[in-house]
Design a protein around this motif. Sequence first.
Motif, PDB file in Angstrom:
ATOM      1  N   PRO A 150     -35.887  15.134  16.153  1.00 53.99           N
ATOM      2  CA  PRO A 150     -34.802  15.524  16.733  1.00 53.99           C
ATOM      3  C   PRO A 150     -33.880  14.125  16.123  1.00 53.99           C
ATOM      4  N   LEU A 151     -34.881  12.885  16.712  1.00 54.97           N
ATOM      5  CA  LEU A 151     -34.347  11.995  16.218  1.00 54.97           C
ATOM      6  C   LEU A 151     -34.436  11.249  14.905  1.00 54.97           C
ATOM      7  N   TYR A 152     -34.759  11.816  14.446  1.00 50.94           N
ATOM      8  CA  TYR A 152     -35.011  11.701  12.714  1.00 50.94           C
ATOM      9  C   TYR A 152     -33.883  12.951  12.063  1.00 50.94           C
ATOM     10  N   LEU A 153     -33.757  14.197  12.361  1.00 49.96           N
ATOM     11  CA  LEU A 153     -32.776  14.941  12.420  1.00 49.96           C
ATOM     12  C   LEU A 153     -31.250  13.817  12.110  1.00 49.96           C
ATOM     13  N   VAL A 154     -30.907  13.194  13.615  1.00 50.35           N
ATOM     14  CA  VAL A 154     -30.076  12.863  14.173  1.00 50.35           C
ATOM     15  C   VAL A 154     -29.621  11.319  13.140  1.00 50.35           C
ATOM     16  N   PHE A 155     -30.683  10.468  13.011  1.00 52.86           N
ATOM     17  CA  PHE A 155     -30.883   9.415  11.484  1.00 52.86           C
ATOM     18  C   PHE A 155     -30.263   9.591  10.725  1.00 52.86           C
ATOM     19  N   SER A 156     -30.544  11.459  10.613  1.00 52.48           N
ATOM     20  CA  SER A 156     -30.771  11.025   8.945  1.00 52.48           C
ATOM     21  C   SER A 156     -28.735  11.401   8.763  1.00 52.48           C
ATOM     22  N   LYS A 157     -28.144  11.885   9.474  1.00 49.86           N
ATOM     23  CA  LYS A 157     -26.977  11.914   9.273  1.00 49.86           C
ATOM     24  C   LYS A 157     -25.700  10.951   9.139  1.00 49.86           C
ATOM     25  N   ILE A 158     -26.562   9.870   9.968  1.00 50.72           N
ATOM     26  CA  ILE A 158     -26.040   9.000   9.908  1.00 50.72           C
ATOM     27  C   ILE A 158     -26.770   7.437   8.944  1.00 50.72           C
TER      28      ILE A 158
END
Length: 304
Positions: A150-158
């Motif tokens: 989940p952190l990877y998906l969030v950080f990839s967006k920003i």
Amino acid sequence: MSVTTTTDLPRVDTPPVPAAPAAPRHTLRPGRILLVASLAVAACYFLLPVYWLVVAATKSADRVYGSSGLWFDHAQLLDNLTKVFTYDDHVYLRWVLNSALYAGVGAAAATLLAAAAGFALAKYRFAGREAVFKTVLAGVLLPQSTLALPLYLVFSKIGLVDTYWAVLLPSLASPFGVYLCRIYAESAVPDTLLEAARVDGAREGRIFFRLVLRIMSPALVTVFLFQFVGIWNNYFLPLVMLSDDRKYPVTLGLTTWKTAADRVPELMQYTIGGAFVSVIPLAVAMLVLQRFWRTGMTEGSVKE
């Protein structure tokens, strides 16, 4: 009229004072022997891999598996470590510095945030305080590996993937640290001291940084060490977040060497030497910071 002097009185011999009986020696009871033996076996169990690592780090690549793993054979530790640090344009040194950055900065920031949160939950009354604390307890029970994707998906967006922030920011959260700091602040930080500081005109920030942090130092050292070791040994989060090998921590870097050892056999020896070096900062941190635990061991032992 005659005067009797003390020299004329009969002499009375004082009986010798009997010597104090010797303290009885502690007899070795079967339970005590069993306890000591069990602790010795446990110590050997945990120290044996470290001993093997030290021995293997002194051997050449062809002698790691061609000689006894529990005895030194043609020790060449300095030569092995030189090869470890100079291989591939000093990439191992870069990994060690990355780990020091991730673990040092992350653990220090996480400890400060945990101290502030734990102190606030212990000494301030506000709506939803217990709900916040129960949420923190839920975070203690949640495995960290479940948050990596989940952190990877969030950080990839920003746009933070494959940056140092991708490893540093998740390291700032320490639910166990918040829990420990709250429990310690409730018992170690007296309310009368806080009220006296407020009466003297000290603001809340000054009270926290000048008084509370000093009183809570044993708990903060515990949180720092737990967080430091956890970040230093973290493998899955950097594996998910990073693709540039120059940003790898030492754990991920050594894994890449071990994987490539099938093609380049000497990398197995470099992996062993690198693992030996990677243990040293953890041992040094434990030895340096343990004195703060000793100062806090008697906290609350005196009855007022």
